[in-house]
Design a protein around this motif. Structure first.
Motif, PDB file in Angstrom:
ATOM      1  N   UNK A 113     -56.770 -56.176  77.598  1.00  0.00           N
ATOM      2  CA  UNK A 113     -57.637 -55.899  78.747  1.00  0.00           C
ATOM      3  C   UNK A 113     -58.490 -57.127  79.067  1.00  0.00           C
ATOM      4  N   UNK A 114     -58.529 -57.476  80.335  1.00  0.00           N
ATOM      5  CA  UNK A 114     -59.367 -58.608  80.759  1.00  0.00           C
ATOM      6  C   UNK A 114     -58.661 -59.950  80.749  1.00  0.00           C
ATOM      7  N   UNK A 115     -57.523 -60.038  80.102  1.00  0.00           N
ATOM      8  CA  UNK A 115     -56.826 -61.331  80.070  1.00  0.00           C
ATOM      9  C   UNK A 115     -56.137 -61.594  81.413  1.00  0.00           C
ATOM     10  N   UNK A 116     -56.178 -62.847  81.813  1.00  0.00           N
ATOM     11  CA  UNK A 116     -55.691 -63.220  83.146  1.00  0.00           C
ATOM     12  C   UNK A 116     -54.450 -64.111  83.033  1.00  0.00           C
ATOM     13  N   UNK A 117     -53.412 -63.726  83.769  1.00  0.00           N
ATOM     14  CA  UNK A 117     -52.171 -64.501  83.825  1.00  0.00           C
ATOM     15  C   UNK A 117     -52.441 -65.925  84.323  1.00  0.00           C
ATOM     16  N   UNK A 118     -51.948 -66.917  83.596  1.00  0.00           N
ATOM     17  CA  UNK A 118     -52.119 -68.303  84.037  1.00  0.00           C
ATOM     18  C   UNK A 118     -53.427 -68.917  83.591  1.00  0.00           C
ATOM     19  N   UNK A 119     -54.359 -68.081  83.115  1.00  0.00           N
ATOM     20  CA  UNK A 119     -55.631 -68.618  82.634  1.00  0.00           C
ATOM     21  C   UNK A 119     -55.690 -68.470  81.107  1.00  0.00           C
ATOM     22  N   UNK A 120     -55.446 -67.243  80.637  1.00  0.00           N
ATOM     23  CA  UNK A 120     -55.432 -67.019  79.188  1.00  0.00           C
ATOM     24  C   UNK A 120     -54.063 -67.374  78.605  1.00  0.00           C
ATOM     25  N   UNK A 121     -53.035 -66.923  79.265  1.00  0.00           N
ATOM     26  CA  UNK A 121     -51.654 -67.181  78.839  1.00  0.00           C
ATOM     27  C   UNK A 121     -50.748 -67.090  80.056  1.00  0.00           C
ATOM     28  N   UNK A 122     -49.527 -67.593  79.916  1.00  0.00           N
ATOM     29  CA  UNK A 122     -48.445 -67.223  80.820  1.00  0.00           C
ATOM     30  C   UNK A 122     -47.681 -66.118  80.087  1.00  0.00           C
ATOM     31  N   UNK A 123     -47.881 -64.880  80.505  1.00  0.00           N
ATOM     32  CA  UNK A 123     -47.240 -63.745  79.837  1.00  0.00           C
ATOM     33  C   UNK A 123     -45.808 -63.627  80.340  1.00  0.00           C
ATOM     34  N   UNK A 124     -44.863 -63.494  79.423  1.00  0.00           N
ATOM     35  CA  UNK A 124     -43.470 -63.402  79.874  1.00  0.00           C
ATOM     36  C   UNK A 124     -42.604 -62.575  78.940  1.00  0.00           C
ATOM     37  N   UNK A 125     -41.448 -62.193  79.457  1.00  0.00           N
ATOM     38  CA  UNK A 125     -40.465 -61.455  78.656  1.00  0.00           C
ATOM     39  C   UNK A 125     -39.787 -62.431  77.701  1.00  0.00           C
ATOM     40  N   UNK A 126     -39.294 -61.909  76.549  1.00  0.00           N
ATOM     41  CA  UNK A 126     -38.624 -62.785  75.584  1.00  0.00           C
ATOM     42  C   UNK A 126     -37.489 -63.615  76.200  1.00  0.00           C
ATOM     43  N   UNK A 127     -36.755 -63.025  77.148  1.00  0.00           N
ATOM     44  CA  UNK A 127     -35.624 -63.752  77.730  1.00  0.00           C
ATOM     45  C   UNK A 127     -36.106 -64.995  78.496  1.00  0.00           C
ATOM     46  N   UNK A 128     -37.242 -64.883  79.173  1.00  0.00           N
ATOM     47  CA  UNK A 128     -37.775 -66.035  79.915  1.00  0.00           C
ATOM     48  C   UNK A 128     -38.371 -67.081  78.965  1.00  0.00           C
ATOM     49  N   UNK A 129     -38.964 -66.585  77.880  1.00  0.00           N
ATOM     50  CA  UNK A 129     -39.514 -67.505  76.878  1.00  0.00           C
ATOM     51  C   UNK A 129     -38.374 -68.343  76.277  1.00  0.00           C
ATOM     52  N   UNK A 130     -37.271 -67.653  75.956  1.00  0.00           N
ATOM     53  CA  UNK A 130     -36.107 -68.346  75.394  1.00  0.00           C
ATOM     54  C   UNK A 130     -35.563 -69.420  76.314  1.00  0.00           C
ATOM     55  N   UNK A 131     -35.629 -69.132  77.598  1.00  0.00           N
ATOM     56  CA  UNK A 131     -35.163 -70.091  78.596  1.00  0.00           C
ATOM     57  C   UNK A 131     -35.995 -71.386  78.510  1.00  0.00           C
ATOM     58  N   UNK A 132     -37.312 -71.227  78.372  1.00  0.00           N
ATOM     59  CA  UNK A 132     -38.189 -72.405  78.242  1.00  0.00           C
ATOM     60  C   UNK A 132     -37.839 -73.200  76.990  1.00  0.00           C
ATOM     61  N   UNK A 133     -37.579 -72.461  75.890  1.00  0.00           N
ATOM     62  CA  UNK A 133     -37.223 -73.126  74.630  1.00  0.00           C
ATOM     63  C   UNK A 133     -35.920 -73.905  74.811  1.00  0.00           C
ATOM     64  N   UNK A 134     -34.928 -73.246  75.403  1.00  0.00           N
ATOM     65  CA  UNK A 134     -33.613 -73.881  75.540  1.00  0.00           C
ATOM     66  C   UNK A 134     -33.624 -75.077  76.486  1.00  0.00           C
ATOM     67  N   UNK A 135     -34.521 -75.019  77.471  1.00  0.00           N
ATOM     68  CA  UNK A 135     -34.597 -76.145  78.408  1.00  0.00           C
ATOM     69  C   UNK A 135     -35.480 -77.281  77.867  1.00  0.00           C
ATOM     70  N   UNK A 136     -36.018 -77.087  76.670  1.00  0.00           N
ATOM     71  CA  UNK A 136     -36.857 -78.125  76.050  1.00  0.00           C
ATOM     72  C   UNK A 136     -38.196 -78.298  76.756  1.00  0.00           C
ATOM     73  N   UNK A 137     -38.666 -77.234  77.385  1.00  0.00           N
ATOM     74  CA  UNK A 137     -39.908 -77.365  78.155  1.00  0.00           C
ATOM     75  C   UNK A 137     -41.159 -77.038  77.339  1.00  0.00           C
ATOM     76  N   UNK A 138     -40.965 -76.681  76.064  1.00  0.00           N
ATOM     77  CA  UNK A 138     -42.128 -76.408  75.208  1.00  0.00           C
ATOM     78  C   UNK A 138     -42.298 -77.538  74.187  1.00  0.00           C
TER      79      UNK A 138
END
Ligand code: 5GP
Length: 217
Positions: free
Chosen positions: A55-80
């Motif tokens: 509660x109270x957390x803001x997208x893009x300010x506290x975190x970029x909240x995402x589904x595991x599949x999208x997180x994996x995409x970032x990992x695979x593209x070397x963007x983290x």
């Protein structure tokens, strides 16, 4: 003879990465907020996570909240820059904003765990300054976790059992502060930041400056 101004000498430097780690509830968020509020040259790295927003957390300010599949995409593209599983969720640091900030002489604050810090230490080398925040006691840690009232009893219990494991990594950090008095702790981390900013190897403009000094300018 014309007057030469010696005011406002700006020496270019590379930004630094200030990492704060601690067990959950040791006061790292309070310290981070205080640093960010008073320092225009410091900004927070916003992590990507598969955790659900509290509660109270803001997208893009506290975190970029995402589904595991999208997180994996970032990992695979070397963007983290680094990523780790903490409790049952994945967390990672987007690389591009960090690269841009460092090159522009801006400092970035990271609230990441010991696994992420180890990865950054390997990748970032001298750009990294790491600080571990210890709670004053186990009881104080538990009290702070419970008073947050955002997590269930079960989550609090798991975070407590994880705390000792997180604390076992204290030796891997450049600095260790004990949060028995939050204002003193904030002052200590500020002092660390100020000193690290004038480290010779970050001050890319020093060579030219000193050459000019020696040539009599
Ligand atoms: P919380 O879910 O309470 O926001 O964060 C849980 C833990 O994940 C904290 O110890 C925090 O430092 C860590 N964390 C947050 N973002 C990142 C990240 O991008 N990378 C890593 N390695 N840890 C993170």
């Amino acid at each position: 003879m014309s007057e030469i101004s010696t005011e406002n000498i700006q020496i270019e430097r590379r930004g630094l990465m200030l990492v704060l780690s601690s067990p959950s509830g040791a006061g790292k968020t309070t310290i981070s907020r205080a640093l960010l509020a008073e320092d225009d040259n410091l900004s927070m790295s916003v992590s990507a996570t598969t955790r659900k927003p509290r509660p109270g957390e803001v997208e893009g300010k506290d975190y970029f909240f995402m589904e595991p599949v999208d997180f994996n995409l970032l990992v695979n593209k070397g963007e983290l820059l680094e990523h780790a599983k903490v409790f049952d969720n994945y967390y990672g640091t987007p690389a591009a904003p960090v690269r841009e900030a460092l090159a522009a002489g801006k400092d970035i604050l990271f609230d990441i765990d010991w696994q992420g810090t180890q990865q950054l230490a390997q990748k970032a080398g001298d750009d990294l300054v790491s600080v571990f925040v210890l709670p004053p006691s186990t009881q104080a840690l538990e009290k702070r976790l419970k008073s947050r009232a955002q997590d269930s009893d079960e989550v609090v219990a798991r975070r407590m059992s994880k705390a000792s494991e997180e604390i076992s990594h204290w030796r891997e950090y450049d600095y260790v502060v004990v949060n028995d008095d939050v204002n003193r702790c904030i002052a200590e981390v500020k002092a660390i930041l100020q000193a690290e900013r004038v480290r010779r190897n970050r001050r890319t403009g020093l060579l030219t400056f000193v050459e000019q000094l020696r040539e009599g300018y």
